[in-house]
Scaffold this motif. Sequence first.
Motif, short mmCIF file in Angstrom:
data_model
loop_
_atom_site.label_atom_id
_atom_site.label_comp_id
_atom_site.label_asym_id
_atom_site.label_seq_id
_atom_site.Cartn_x
_atom_site.Cartn_y
_atom_site.Cartn_z
N SER A 59 60.10 -27.49 41.21
CA SER A 59 58.88 -27.17 41.97
C SER A 59 58.13 -26.45 41.17
CB SER A 59 59.71 -26.75 43.49
OG SER A 59 59.93 -24.95 42.93
N ASN A 60 58.52 -25.61 40.46
CA ASN A 60 57.46 -25.40 39.28
C ASN A 60 56.91 -26.23 38.67
OD1 ASN A 60 58.25 -22.86 40.72
ND2 ASN A 60 59.93 -22.20 38.98
N ALA A 61 57.07 -27.26 38.27
CA ALA A 61 56.58 -28.03 36.94
C ALA A 61 55.57 -28.58 37.94
CB ALA A 61 58.11 -28.82 36.66
N LEU A 62 55.81 -29.21 39.27
CA LEU A 62 54.79 -30.11 40.11
C LEU A 62 53.90 -29.22 40.52
CD1 LEU A 62 57.83 -32.15 41.88
CD2 LEU A 62 55.75 -32.80 39.69
N ALA A 63 53.99 -27.68 40.51
CA ALA A 63 53.39 -26.59 40.60
C ALA A 63 53.11 -27.13 42.66
CB ALA A 63 51.39 -27.02 40.27
N LEU B 199 54.44 -18.21 36.62
CA LEU B 199 53.91 -19.54 37.59
C LEU B 199 53.42 -18.96 38.51
CD1 LEU B 199 56.22 -22.27 36.32
CD2 LEU B 199 53.70 -21.35 35.95
N VAL B 200 54.57 -17.95 39.55
CA VAL B 200 54.31 -18.72 41.39
C VAL B 200 52.99 -16.87 41.63
CG1 VAL B 200 54.71 -17.50 43.36
CG2 VAL B 200 56.34 -18.78 41.92
N THR B 201 53.52 -16.24 40.49
CA THR B 201 53.02 -14.90 40.52
C THR B 201 51.51 -14.86 39.98
OG1 THR B 201 54.41 -12.73 40.13
CG2 THR B 201 52.79 -11.87 40.01
N GLY B 202 50.94 -15.48 39.61
CA GLY B 202 49.42 -15.88 38.83
C GLY B 202 49.12 -16.98 40.06
N ALA B 203 49.48 -17.40 41.40
CA ALA B 203 49.04 -18.51 42.20
C ALA B 203 48.87 -17.71 43.31
CB ALA B 203 49.99 -19.52 42.03
N TYR B 204 49.90 -16.98 43.25
CA TYR B 204 50.30 -16.46 45.09
C TYR B 204 50.36 -14.98 44.67
CZ TYR B 204 51.06 -21.15 46.11
OH TYR B 204 50.82 -22.92 45.66
N GLY B 205 50.58 -14.97 43.81
CA GLY B 205 50.77 -12.40 43.42
C GLY B 205 52.13 -12.16 43.81
N ALA B 206 52.00 -10.84 43.56
CA ALA B 206 53.42 -10.65 44.59
C ALA B 206 54.61 -10.64 46.48
CB ALA B 206 53.28 -9.22 44.32
N ALA B 207 53.13 -11.03 46.83
CA ALA B 207 54.11 -11.63 47.74
C ALA B 207 54.53 -12.80 48.29
CB ALA B 207 52.94 -11.58 49.07
N GLY B 208 54.07 -13.88 47.29
CA GLY B 208 53.95 -15.22 46.88
C GLY B 208 55.43 -14.68 46.28
N LEU B 209 55.72 -14.55 45.82
CA LEU B 209 56.79 -14.34 44.44
C LEU B 209 58.01 -13.94 45.58
CD1 LEU B 209 58.30 -14.64 41.85
CD2 LEU B 209 57.51 -12.82 41.63
N GLY B 210 58.04 -12.81 46.11
CA GLY B 210 59.16 -12.07 46.95
C GLY B 210 59.54 -12.99 48.00
N ALA B 211 58.64 -14.34 48.81
CA ALA B 211 58.76 -15.64 49.40
C ALA B 211 59.70 -15.70 48.69
CB ALA B 211 57.74 -15.83 49.98
N VAL B 212 58.92 -16.70 47.97
CA VAL B 212 60.45 -17.55 46.71
C VAL B 212 61.74 -16.92 46.78
CG1 VAL B 212 60.65 -18.36 44.91
CG2 VAL B 212 58.00 -18.75 46.04
N TRP B 213 61.68 -15.93 46.36
CA TRP B 213 62.87 -15.58 46.10
C TRP B 213 63.76 -14.96 47.63
CZ3 TRP B 213 65.57 -16.96 42.02
CH2 TRP B 213 64.68 -17.18 40.95
#
Length: 429
Positions: free
Chosen positions: A311-315, A258-272
Amino acid sequence: MATPTPTPATADEPAGRPAVPLWTRDFRYYFTARLVSLLGDAMLPVALMYGVVSLGYGASGVGYVLASQMLPLAVFVLFGGVLADRFTPRRMMIGADALRLLVQGCAAASFAVGHPPLWLLMGLAALSGTATAAFQPGVASVVPQVAVDLQRANATLRIAEAIATMGGPTLAALLLAVGDVATVLALDAGTFAVSGLCLLMLRLAPVPRPARKASTWRNLVEGWHEFRSRTWLWAVIVVWVVNGLVAFGPIRPVTTVLVTGAYGAAGLGAVWTAFGAGNVLGGLLGVRLRPARPLAAGATAMLVWALMPLSNALALPLWGRAACFAAGGAAWAFWSVMWATSVQSHVPGEVLNRVYAYDVAGSLIAFPAGQALAGPVSELLGARTAQTASAVVATASFVVLLLVRAVRTLPRADRPRPAAAPAPEPADA
């Protein structure tokens, strides 16, 4: 019964503060061993997954290698608990570090000299998982031997784990950018050498052990009876199994999609990264807050964890997801401190390794299944719908846990429960 010699785990404590500082010689060595080992553990998945994919084995190859490591851990950790009680956890942990040093050294060499086959990587992963099964039971039982203030020690170790979790992947990525997979694996092997040397330097008092003439099966059964007799203990593990299947297991793969599809690898890194920062905050709260009912406080905090799948469910936008993951990380770390301290202080030392092994096995058994089912379930229901279900199940399960009287009323105990009849044993050399 002979009066045991006071040790850091049994010495009297003045009210409200530990009798001795936390950073004793033994705790410094143990902290260093855990920090370095955890840093290597955090680096390994990044290097291994990158290496498997770069070899052309794809996502299926990554799954096979990770499963090859997790399965032996889940299967053999119970025997690791029996052996740790019989031969002392420190010896088992040093032996496990030596085996993991050898395994990761072989893995590094295989990447350095050519194109390692998938079966070799799976075999090395299985050996690594087996070594971890021998190492893990001692993680809980050594803490009471190196620290007086169990909660403060567990919180400090949890902060170290959070720092390693955040820093390990970043360090691995930097090393992959300037080097290769073999370099990262070789460095990981070195962390086990440092961990083993630090554990070797510990000076631990003798602890009660089960009779050596007792069979492994009898020791396993005794550990099971000790585990089953504590409602608060098995109730938590039941909740963990349910959440492992529905919430904890799926959160990482579904978040990745979900996060990679919307925000890319940088977004995924920010979340974790936010989750890791939350872990640090939760560890600091574990140092400061001393609830009279630690399990009740920890279970209440875990209600906040449901914000992560919600937070994922609500996008939610990236900043909103990061905030929810930070809050969930803090809840997870605070619960971990309350749980570890409760287990160490309410379970007698002579069975602690075996009881903790049942804890680890029960906690882990559902995670791989939850991770494996995350994809098919998300395709069937939709990823956001599946995450809604995760949030609902997580919330409901911890509400139910709080309704269990044994969990809700378990009192705080600052010192380990004394052994009933310590058997004379030579000091752990």
